[in-house]
Design a protein around this motif. Structure first.
Motif, PDB file in Angstrom:
ATOM      1  N   ASN A 279      35.268  47.841  36.706  1.00 36.00           N
ATOM      2  CA  ASN A 279      34.203  47.787  37.532  1.00 36.00           C
ATOM      3  C   ASN A 279      34.074  46.384  38.104  1.00 36.00           C
ATOM      4  N   ILE A 280      34.993  45.336  38.048  1.00 37.62           N
ATOM      5  CA  ILE A 280      34.825  43.923  38.448  1.00 37.62           C
ATOM      6  C   ILE A 280      35.906  43.834  39.637  1.00 37.62           C
ATOM      7  N   PRO A 281      35.755  43.515  40.791  1.00 43.23           N
ATOM      8  CA  PRO A 281      36.687  43.325  41.627  1.00 43.23           C
ATOM      9  C   PRO A 281      37.457  42.124  41.400  1.00 43.23           C
ATOM     10  N   PHE A 282      38.822  41.867  41.307  1.00 44.60           N
ATOM     11  CA  PHE A 282      39.240  40.538  40.997  1.00 44.60           C
ATOM     12  C   PHE A 282      40.796  40.685  41.317  1.00 44.60           C
ATOM     13  N   ALA A 283      41.156  39.254  41.953  1.00 44.57           N
ATOM     14  CA  ALA A 283      42.665  39.247  42.214  1.00 44.57           C
ATOM     15  C   ALA A 283      42.842  37.732  41.804  1.00 44.57           C
ATOM     16  N   ALA A 284      43.627  37.457  40.820  1.00 44.59           N
ATOM     17  CA  ALA A 284      43.868  36.042  40.084  1.00 44.59           C
ATOM     18  C   ALA A 284      44.624  35.423  41.434  1.00 44.59           C
ATOM     19  N   THR A 285      44.050  33.881  41.483  1.00 48.92           N
ATOM     20  CA  THR A 285      44.992  33.116  42.268  1.00 48.92           C
ATOM     21  C   THR A 285      45.550  31.978  41.533  1.00 48.92           C
ATOM     22  N   SER A 286      44.926  31.573  40.083  1.00 51.32           N
ATOM     23  CA  SER A 286      45.880  30.843  39.395  1.00 51.32           C
ATOM     24  C   SER A 286      45.784  31.364  37.930  1.00 51.32           C
ATOM     25  N   ALA A 287      46.739  31.075  36.993  1.00 52.20           N
ATOM     26  CA  ALA A 287      46.784  31.444  35.674  1.00 52.20           C
ATOM     27  C   ALA A 287      47.331  29.912  34.799  1.00 52.20           C
ATOM     28  N   PHE A 288      46.455  29.531  33.886  1.00 55.03           N
ATOM     29  CA  PHE A 288      46.769  28.520  32.963  1.00 55.03           C
ATOM     30  C   PHE A 288      47.086  29.051  31.722  1.00 55.03           C
ATOM     31  N   THR A 305      51.600  32.126  15.868  1.00 59.88           N
ATOM     32  CA  THR A 305      52.209  32.314  17.255  1.00 59.88           C
ATOM     33  C   THR A 305      50.764  32.918  18.058  1.00 59.88           C
ATOM     34  N   PHE A 306      50.520  32.177  19.050  1.00 66.07           N
ATOM     35  CA  PHE A 306      49.414  32.484  20.072  1.00 66.07           C
ATOM     36  C   PHE A 306      49.533  32.101  21.293  1.00 66.07           C
ATOM     37  N   GLN A 307      48.655  32.793  22.199  1.00 71.19           N
ATOM     38  CA  GLN A 307      48.696  32.290  23.581  1.00 71.19           C
ATOM     39  C   GLN A 307      47.294  32.665  24.100  1.00 71.19           C
ATOM     40  N   VAL A 308      46.934  31.572  24.919  1.00 76.33           N
ATOM     41  CA  VAL A 308      45.547  31.902  25.627  1.00 76.33           C
ATOM     42  C   VAL A 308      45.958  31.478  27.147  1.00 76.33           C
ATOM     43  N   VAL A 309      45.335  32.614  28.181  1.00 77.72           N
ATOM     44  CA  VAL A 309      45.861  32.500  29.530  1.00 77.72           C
ATOM     45  C   VAL A 309      44.220  32.309  30.159  1.00 77.72           C
ATOM     46  N   LEU A 310      44.283  31.323  31.052  1.00 70.70           N
ATOM     47  CA  LEU A 310      43.109  31.263  31.716  1.00 70.70           C
ATOM     48  C   LEU A 310      43.194  31.963  33.221  1.00 70.70           C
ATOM     49  N   ALA A 311      42.670  32.992  33.390  1.00 66.29           N
ATOM     50  CA  ALA A 311      42.938  33.670  34.657  1.00 66.29           C
ATOM     51  C   ALA A 311      41.660  33.365  35.669  1.00 66.29           C
ATOM     52  N   ASN A 313      39.923  32.988  39.782  1.00 68.09           N
ATOM     53  CA  ASN A 313      39.987  32.861  41.526  1.00 68.09           C
ATOM     54  C   ASN A 313      38.807  31.926  41.684  1.00 68.09           C
ATOM     55  N   VAL A 314      38.462  31.617  42.751  1.00 66.77           N
ATOM     56  CA  VAL A 314      37.319  30.852  43.074  1.00 66.77           C
ATOM     57  C   VAL A 314      35.783  31.370  42.745  1.00 66.77           C
ATOM     58  N   HIS A 315      36.194  32.572  42.522  1.00 69.19           N
ATOM     59  CA  HIS A 315      34.701  33.332  42.024  1.00 69.19           C
ATOM     60  C   HIS A 315      34.615  33.637  40.677  1.00 69.19           C
ATOM     61  N   ARG A 316      35.446  34.120  39.976  1.00 71.96           N
ATOM     62  CA  ARG A 316      35.522  34.659  38.668  1.00 71.96           C
ATOM     63  C   ARG A 316      36.372  33.934  37.590  1.00 71.96           C
ATOM     64  N   SER A 317      36.448  33.998  36.466  1.00 67.59           N
ATOM     65  CA  SER A 317      37.068  33.469  35.482  1.00 67.59           C
ATOM     66  C   SER A 317      37.210  34.521  34.286  1.00 67.59           C
ATOM     67  N   PHE A 318      38.421  34.439  33.615  1.00 72.69           N
ATOM     68  CA  PHE A 318      38.513  35.436  32.634  1.00 72.69           C
ATOM     69  C   PHE A 318      39.478  34.525  31.505  1.00 72.69           C
ATOM     70  N   ILE A 319      39.338  35.266  30.267  1.00 69.55           N
ATOM     71  CA  ILE A 319      40.177  34.251  29.237  1.00 69.55           C
ATOM     72  C   ILE A 319      41.052  35.714  28.494  1.00 69.55           C
ATOM     73  N   LEU A 320      42.431  35.484  28.542  1.00 71.45           N
ATOM     74  CA  LEU A 320      43.148  36.378  27.821  1.00 71.45           C
ATOM     75  C   LEU A 320      43.595  35.697  26.559  1.00 71.45           C
ATOM     76  N   ILE A 321      43.633  36.349  25.550  1.00 72.97           N
ATOM     77  CA  ILE A 321      44.051  35.778  24.416  1.00 72.97           C
ATOM     78  C   ILE A 321      45.078  36.708  23.759  1.00 72.97           C
ATOM     79  N   TYR A 322      46.417  36.380  23.332  1.00 70.88           N
ATOM     80  CA  TYR A 322      47.506  37.159  22.580  1.00 70.88           C
ATOM     81  C   TYR A 322      47.863  36.605  21.304  1.00 70.88           C
TER      82      TYR A 322
END
Length: 357
Positions: A279-288, A305-311, A313-322
Motif C-alpha cells: 500500500n506504499i508507493p515506493f521506488a528505491a534510488t539508493s541501497a546501502f 552471516t547476516f546482511q542489512v540493506v538500507l533502501a 529515496n528522498v521521501h521514504r526509508s526501509f530496512i531489509l535484514i537477511y
C-alpha cells in the motif's frame, strides 16, 4: 607421492590438474613441506612458524617435524568418484548455503611423523575445489603435546586473509572444531562470499572493514548516504542492530559494505519493499548494503552471516535484514531497531516514513 626423508625437506613442485583458487589468486602447483604446511610458489624449509610472512600458505600444523625418525608424509591429487563424492558431501554439510560439486581433491597426509624432539603427530589437509570455488578440510588424528613452537591456520601474500586456529595447546586441535565435528576444520578460501541465495551478492565498490578488535568502518560521507544518515542516525544517537554482539573478524570472515545505485539492485529492493508494503508507493534510488559474512563470535563456538540493506529515496526509508547461518552463543546479544524517544517526539514525519522488514 611420498616426500623425501630430509631435515626441513619438501616435495618437488606438484602440478595441480585443477588450479586452486586462494583468496583471489590462482595456483597451478603446490609444495608439501615436511614441517606441516603447503606453499604454492616455492618450497619452505622454515620450522619457526610465522603465518603472516608474505606468502600464500596453508599450515595444518607448522612446527619442526622429522620424518627421518619415522612416519610418512604423502600426497596425491584425487579425482576418483568415491573421493569427490565424499568431499562434496562434507562441503554441502558444512556450507549448506553454497551450491558446490567438487571436481578435484588434493590430499596431503602426515602419518605418525615425530616432532624434532618428541612424539609423533597425525593430520591431513585436503584442498577441495572446482573451477569456481575452493575449500580446505583439515583432519586431526593423534596430536602429541610439545614444547616446540607451533602454529596452525592459513594466510595470504598480503596477510589480508589470515586465520590462526584458536587453541592453546597442540592436542586441542584433535578435540576442537569450527564445524561441530571434533578434530576437523573447514574453510571457504577462494575469496567469494558465503552468502545465502536471498542475500544481495557482493558488488563493485565493496569496502572491507580491516581485521580489528571492536573495529568500525571509516565515516561515510557520500551525498546519497547523507539522506539516510539523517533519517536513521539523526543526532548520531539511533542504531540499527541486525545482531549486536561481540564479533571478531581478526579470526576470520569478512565485513563489507557499499552504497549501490545499480539498476539491478534498485529493482531488487524496490520489488522487495512493494511485496511487503503493497500500500506504499515506493521506488528505491539508493541501497546501502552491509554484510557480515562468516564472522566468528569473539569467544569462538561458531560464525554468523547476516546482511542489512538500507533502501530509500528522498521521501521514504526501509530496512531489509537477511539472516544466513547464525550459530548459538553464550555471549550477550541483541537484535533491535532502537529509536530514542526524543527522535519520536521531534521527528514524527521521518519516523512515519521508516519501515522495518
Amino acid at each position: 607421492i611420498v616426500t623425501p626423508r630430509l631435515e626441513n625437506g619438501s616435495s618437488e613442485a606438484i602440478t595441480l590438474q585443477l588450479p586452486f583458487k586462494f583468496f583471489g589468486r590462482t595456483h597451478n602447483q603446490t609444495f608439501v613441506n615436511n614441517n606441516g604446511h603447503l606453499t604454492f610458489t616455492e618450497p619452505l624449509s622454515d620450522y619457526i612458524p610465522l603465518l603472516n610472512s608474505g606468502r600464500d600458505i596453508i599450515a595444518p600444523l607448522w612446527t619442526q617435524l622429522d620424518n627421518r625418525r619415522g612416519g610418512t608424509i604423502s600426497c596425491r591429487e584425487d579425482r576418483s568418484s568415491a573421493v569427490l563424492a565424499l568431499v562434496t558431501a562434507a562441503i554441502d554439510r558444512y556450507f549448506p548455503n553454497i551450491t558446490f560439486v567438487a571436481t578435484s581433491a588434493f590430499v596431503a597426509t602426515w602419518d605418525s611423523v615425530p616432532y624434532q624432539n618428541g612424539e609423533g603427530v597425525t593430520f591431513q589437509v585436503v584442498l577441495v575445489s572446482n573451477v569456481h570455488r575452493s575449500f580446505i578440510l583439515i583432519n586431526y588424528g593423534d596430536i602429541a603435546e610439545t614444547e616446540q613452537m607451533w602454529q596452525a591456520g592459513y594466510s595470504t601474500l598480503d596477510s589480508l586473509h589470515s586465520f590462526t586456529i584458536p587453541v592453546t595447546s597442540a592436542p586441542e586441535l584433535s578435540s576442537s572444531s569450527n564445524i561441530n565435528v571434533y578434530g576437523r576444520r573447514s574453510f571457504h578460501v577462494d575469496g567469494s562470499p558465503n552468502l545465502p541465495t536471498n542475500f544481495l551478492t557482493s558488488g563493485a565498490g565493496d569496502r572491507v572493514n580491516p581485521p580489528a578488535e571492536d573495529g568500525t568502518a571509516s565515516y561515510l560521507q557520500t551525498p546519497h548516504f547523507w539522506e539516510i544518515l539523517f533519517k536513521i542516525h539523526w543526532r548520531n544517537c539511533d542504531i540499527i542492530a541486525p545482531l549486536w554482539t561481540r564479533l571478531d573478524n581478526r579470526r576470520g570472515g569478512t565485513i563489507s559494505y557499499r552504497e549501490d545505485t545499480s539498476n539491478a539492485v534498485l529493482a531488487y529492493v524496490t520489488a522487495a519493499v512493494k511485496q511487503y508494503f503493497p500500500n506504499i508507493p515506493f521506488a528505491a534510488t539508493s541501497a546501502f548494503v552491509a554484510t557480515w559474512d562468516s564472522v566468528p563470535y569473539h569467544n569462538g563456538g561458531g560464525v554468523v552471516t547476516f546482511q542489512v540493506v538500507l533502501a530509500y529515496n528522498v521521501h521514504r526509508s526501509f530496512i531489509l535484514i537477511y539472516y544466513g547461518d547464525v550459530a548459538e552463543t553464550v555471549q550477550p546479544w541483541q537484535v533491535s531497531e532502537v529509536l530514542p524517544l526524543v527522535h519520536c517526539a521531534n521527528d514524527q514525519k521521518n519516523n512515519a516514513n521508516m519501515h522495518f522488514i
